[in-house]
Design a protein around this motif. Sequence first.
Motif, PDB file in Angstrom:
ATOM      1  N   PRO A 157      56.134  61.849 -22.612  1.00 22.56           N
ATOM      2  CA  PRO A 157      55.611  61.507 -24.089  1.00 22.56           C
ATOM      3  C   PRO A 157      54.621  60.663 -23.761  1.00 22.56           C
ATOM      4  N   ALA A 158      53.748  60.709 -24.976  1.00 16.94           N
ATOM      5  CA  ALA A 158      52.333  60.014 -25.111  1.00 16.94           C
ATOM      6  C   ALA A 158      52.615  58.437 -25.131  1.00 16.94           C
ATOM      7  N   ASN A 159      53.980  58.154 -25.668  1.00 11.47           N
ATOM      8  CA  ASN A 159      54.229  56.610 -25.923  1.00 11.47           C
ATOM      9  C   ASN A 159      54.843  55.902 -24.706  1.00 11.47           C
ATOM     10  N   VAL A 160      55.072  56.722 -23.410  1.00  7.09           N
ATOM     11  CA  VAL A 160      55.625  56.399 -22.196  1.00  7.09           C
ATOM     12  C   VAL A 160      54.565  56.083 -21.257  1.00  7.09           C
ATOM     13  N   GLY A 161      54.315  54.759 -20.934  1.00  2.00           N
ATOM     14  CA  GLY A 161      53.480  54.736 -20.017  1.00  2.00           C
ATOM     15  C   GLY A 161      54.188  54.879 -18.287  1.00  2.00           C
ATOM     16  N   GLY A 162      53.308  55.184 -17.350  1.00  8.30           N
ATOM     17  CA  GLY A 162      53.706  55.530 -15.957  1.00  8.30           C
ATOM     18  C   GLY A 162      54.691  54.710 -15.527  1.00  8.30           C
ATOM     19  N   ARG A 163      54.905  53.324 -15.301  1.00 10.88           N
ATOM     20  CA  ARG A 163      55.676  52.667 -14.957  1.00 10.88           C
ATOM     21  C   ARG A 163      57.257  52.394 -15.767  1.00 10.88           C
TER      22      ARG A 163
END
Lengths: 363, 363
Positions: B140-146
């Motif tokens: 999802p666009a709003n979930v960053g890698g870490r």
Amino acid sequence: MPQTMIPKKELVQEARTVAAALAQYSTMVVVGIGGSSQGLRAITSALGARKKTIIICDDLDPIAFQMATQHVDWKTTCINVVSKSGGTLEIMALASVVVDFLKKAVGEDWIHHVAVTTDPQVGFLRQWAKQHDLKTCQIPANVGGRFSIFTAVGLLPLCWAGYDIDALLLGAQSALADAAPKKWAEQQVEWDRSGRSIAVVMPYSSHLSDYARWFVQLWAESLGKSEVGQTPLVAIGTADQHAQLQMFAEGAKNKCIRFIIVKSWLQDIVVPESINPETSYLSGKSFGQLLTTAAETTAQALEQVDCPSYTIALPELNETALGHLMMCDIIMTLAAAKLYGVNPFGQPGVELGKKLWRQRIEA
Amino acid sequence: MPQTMIPKKELVQEARTVAAALAQYSTMVVVGIGGSSQGLRAITSALGARKKTIIICDDLDPIAFQMATQHVDWKTTCINVVSKSGGTLEIMALASVVVDFLKKAVGEDWIHHVAVTTDPQVGFLRQWAKQHDLKTCQIPANVGGRFSIFTAVGLLPLCWAGYDIDALLLGAQSALADAAPKKWAEQQVEWDRSGRSIAVVMPYSSHLSDYARWFVQLWAESLGKSEVGQTPLVAIGTADQHAQLQMFAEGAKNKCIRFIIVKSWLQDIVVPESINPETSYLSGKSFGQLLTTAAETTAQALEQVDCPSYTIALPELNETALGHLMMCDIIMTLAAAKLYGVNPFGQPGVELGKKLWRQRIEA
């Protein structure tokens, strides 16, 4: 005295003799922890396996221990129990388990499979070896665990497995005349005193992760006394450019970095045509080149945000280069201890924990 | 919002569907780095391998890459390329190499072997997947890698290999109501402000080493901004009782410790009769017991020298416990960011290094 950490000829010969006496075995289980395992692990990780297998048991994690030992054929395996003091709790637990496995597999013959690397005179292991007439190598009384990589602690398993211990010792010897380590020590201590209390060690090769951990023990345990000492921190390029670099660049300004790069790789990987036209500049570049430029440009970027660093270049991953680097690091550590005014030997701060642990288990 | 990091049902289903479509393969090569690999590595290391093999390629070290891929049979292997942004330099280099191997082994059929896990809309990987009609999962666009471990980044390979992703997600879900993480955050920030600028994370299980490294990225990259943020440091019990404990006990008083213990082990090792009569108290004790008491007595010893700590007890190493802990740590990190007044998302400090690296390679 760094030169005391390079053993005399007769002790090198002792390691060779015991290695030869164990040559019939195809696997060696080394039971050792901390200074008795980490240096060996650093070298074998950096250089990769040889035809004979070394398994290092330094872990009470029950699953990890089972995974490490489950495929061992004890009939063709020797055990090398390594402990300077001879009574380390983990080593007694681990050795009791592996010797039990061995006895179940080969019976009375177990004594032919076991070597002991320990103090020349004192401690349980020396006594146990005498009692059962086991093969032995000595760790000179004046060489503490974390400084012992060039003694039989390293030499016996390395020689046995087929690593070039002459090259390792030559590398170490050549470091005695190297002026760099004292400069590094001065730089690190100066940085520490100006608030850079964390010494990041950042090799650009995952094969040097275990070397970095060996360095951590050397630096932390030698200098972490009297409320002084810089804290060593491991980072591995390029993975930690994605994990820790943000913090180095914009977090608390309490870090300095020692980069380690490998100049030449025996086998390298060349990127073919990039799947992405926008990264076509990658095509034809080797992984080794990418790693080196990553280290250089990271240093450059950090300089711009006032995070200081220096870079150590290893000619390649071989015994000479590692012997040289490890002895340089020992010299640097002893020089730093002098600047801090602490005794680099011993680790008095861990005795209370050991005592409490023993008491709790005995209770 | 921690709950946004648990994906909606349809995205869990998407991961299951792609996993099923790849079920014919016996090995999955995951090409990902940082947030795209470290969480997956944390879980697979902690729980051990399943019948199907996951190989994670996140390393430009040429020898490590060769060792990881040399025995891969590309005919029975699928590739999962994971990158939120879709253009990470290492991923482009590594994916170009493995796709080239695959094409040489299976020709035109390569497109059936490849899945892509990336942003739902933007970036090269999404475009590449459309071009070749590859299987895809979205981050999802709003979930960053870490923060992405509970998205397809973790779910696709874990589900494919046979880990229980329902249990993982249930564990994560249950953490949303846990009060501990906010208390940990307050404690850590308070310690940091009183000079404890180094947050040691010290599991007593080498199976949690990769979990600790995942935590390092989470904590360092989220909080290391605006010259604030506590520096995370990995220590593993009991090995680091021999390597770093001296420094924790008697070095600079700038550390606080978070111990992690495992309460129950599915398989444990019991010490038989000790080889050393002086350590006969070890006989009959299990490695698991020894680890737990080591953590407890180390905490006790550190308390006596004014080094503060808290202990997290995992019931056992399983999907539920790990999902719970990892989500707790995400919540703690977001709470700490609020207390520090920094934005926990993004990693602006690494952009300059990336740019310089690209320029150097292009030159």
